[in-house]
Design a protein around this motif. Sequence first.
Motif, short mmCIF file in Angstrom:
data_model
loop_
_atom_site.label_atom_id
_atom_site.label_comp_id
_atom_site.label_asym_id
_atom_site.label_seq_id
_atom_site.Cartn_x
_atom_site.Cartn_y
_atom_site.Cartn_z
N ARG A 151 0.81 -1.46 -0.20
CA ARG A 151 -0.01 0.00 0.04
C ARG A 151 0.90 1.17 0.11
O ARG A 151 0.42 2.29 -0.85
CB ARG A 151 -0.68 -0.18 1.14
CG ARG A 151 -1.74 1.14 1.28
CD ARG A 151 -2.99 0.86 2.32
NE ARG A 151 -2.27 0.71 3.48
CZ ARG A 151 -2.97 0.39 4.71
NH1 ARG A 151 -4.41 -0.04 4.58
NH2 ARG A 151 -2.17 0.04 5.88
N VAL A 168 2.51 1.54 -3.49
CA VAL A 168 1.53 2.14 -4.65
C VAL A 168 1.06 3.56 -4.19
O VAL A 168 1.02 4.34 -5.11
CB VAL A 168 0.22 1.13 -4.78
CG1 VAL A 168 -0.86 1.89 -5.49
CG2 VAL A 168 0.49 -0.09 -4.97
N GLY A 169 0.76 4.02 -2.97
CA GLY A 169 0.39 5.32 -2.77
C GLY A 169 1.52 6.10 -2.92
O GLY A 169 1.25 7.32 -3.32
N ASP A 170 2.78 5.75 -2.59
CA ASP A 170 3.82 6.80 -2.91
C ASP A 170 4.08 7.17 -4.35
O ASP A 170 4.05 8.21 -4.92
CB ASP A 170 5.35 6.34 -2.25
CG ASP A 170 5.10 6.36 -0.90
OD1 ASP A 170 4.31 6.84 -0.03
OD2 ASP A 170 6.14 5.64 -0.32
N TRP A 171 3.88 6.05 -5.38
CA TRP A 171 4.05 6.08 -6.63
C TRP A 171 2.70 7.21 -7.17
O TRP A 171 3.03 7.94 -7.92
CB TRP A 171 3.85 4.79 -7.44
CG TRP A 171 3.36 5.01 -8.98
CD1 TRP A 171 4.25 5.41 -9.76
CD2 TRP A 171 2.49 4.90 -9.45
NE1 TRP A 171 3.73 5.54 -10.97
CE2 TRP A 171 2.52 5.23 -10.95
CE3 TRP A 171 0.95 4.71 -8.97
CZ2 TRP A 171 1.40 5.21 -11.68
CZ3 TRP A 171 0.08 4.55 -9.95
CH2 TRP A 171 0.24 4.81 -11.55
N ALA A 172 1.60 6.80 -6.65
CA ALA A 172 0.36 7.63 -7.14
C ALA A 172 0.67 9.20 -6.78
O ALA A 172 0.15 9.89 -7.65
CB ALA A 172 -0.85 7.15 -6.58
N GLY A 173 1.28 9.30 -5.74
CA GLY A 173 1.33 10.79 -5.31
C GLY A 173 2.35 11.51 -5.93
O GLY A 173 2.54 12.88 -5.95
N ARG A 204 3.56 10.33 -9.42
CA ARG A 204 3.62 10.01 -10.81
C ARG A 204 3.87 10.86 -11.88
O ARG A 204 4.31 10.67 -12.87
CB ARG A 204 2.25 9.51 -11.03
CG ARG A 204 1.04 10.09 -11.06
CD ARG A 204 -0.30 9.11 -11.43
NE ARG A 204 -1.25 10.06 -11.62
CZ ARG A 204 -2.09 10.30 -10.30
NH1 ARG A 204 -1.78 10.01 -9.10
NH2 ARG A 204 -3.07 11.37 -10.35
N ARG A 205 3.39 12.01 -11.45
CA ARG A 205 3.86 13.29 -12.41
C ARG A 205 5.33 13.69 -12.50
O ARG A 205 5.90 14.28 -13.59
CB ARG A 205 3.01 14.47 -12.24
CG ARG A 205 1.36 14.49 -12.42
CD ARG A 205 0.87 15.62 -12.17
NE ARG A 205 -0.77 15.53 -12.53
CZ ARG A 205 -1.58 16.62 -12.26
NH1 ARG A 205 -1.23 17.81 -11.82
NH2 ARG A 205 -2.81 16.28 -12.35
#
Length: 372
Positions: free
Chosen positions: A342, A345-350, A352-353
Amino acid sequence: MPTPMSAERSAPRPMVVFVDLGTMLSFDQLAACLHRRGIEVVHVTVADNLLARVSSRVLYDQSHYFSTPEDLDSILGALPAERVVDVQCPEFLLDDVIHAAHRAGFPGRVVEALEHRFTWRDKLVVSRALTEEGLPVPPVEPLLGLSGPQLVHDLGLPLVIKQRIGSGGEGVRIVFDVAQLDGVVDELGGDPEQLYAERFEPGETLCYAAAHHDGVVTEHAVYRTIQATAAEGPSSTIEVTDDPEVARVGDLLVRQMKGLGLVNLDLVRDKQGTPQVVDVNLRAWHSIVALGAAGHHFVESYLECLGVDFAQPRRPRPLHGREVHVFPDQTPRTGARWPTVRRFVGDWAGQRRVLPAKYVAVQLLLFLRRLL
């Protein structure tokens, strides 16, 4: 402002060389971002395992492997010297890299930048130099020739024992009792001449990061470490903050230091509220990309300092109070796998830009290997 080095797409790409003895997350981050912006990135490393070699080949345009200074000479000598705009390496490799860069005929500005970083690699010498310049630093003493009781008398307890040349929090120990000193010296190599003691400051830890050239700061950031990968290791969670006093001390140090490239400072706010400089590193740092998710675009500022004409640099829009996790989280963890997944995935989502796809792919591969 430095003179732009290339304004046409058809011109040969500027090149940044990374030299290390294994995987350095900060170098991989910066290299992937530079590649995405059209810079050719070259990795020169020991890469002593298959995954390290795979990572290198994915993230860098060229991968070369060395085991001796002679190998390093040969590799750098085969590069198109006129295209090299910077070399990033850890402090303990600077001597070999400078000799190889000279022999390879790298541009004078690149060699001068390396030689300047070399003068700032000895942390005891740096602490004394900053004291002479009137900058706030904790008192320090060399270990050679001083007994434990003398050090405690001069600096008090606890003591921070440091290697004079080190990086990434390695080579740092805290001594709470003088009886521990001999054991700590042995842990850090056993040579007192290569160690020094610093007065322990128990206050809040802050960081200052900047891109700079010739004493001019093109961008800076101040942030606090919320969580670290280890007691004295790099940050794993940071919060960007507005701290004029830390920014003032950092900017003043850069103006006096001059040089070219990137700088990262660790500071501790003492009981009087003064930020004391406890570490100076003249290279990419662990959270350089994470800061992009909080409005600081150090990759662009770094290229601007190098004189690379790639696009108009983006002005920083710092999001003060923004808490950001360094991707990927390197904090050792045990127990259930789901929280680790979790977090990944959360760090990547935050971020991703700001995270290049190649970098994410490599970290996913390494993450799955650790998980399984």
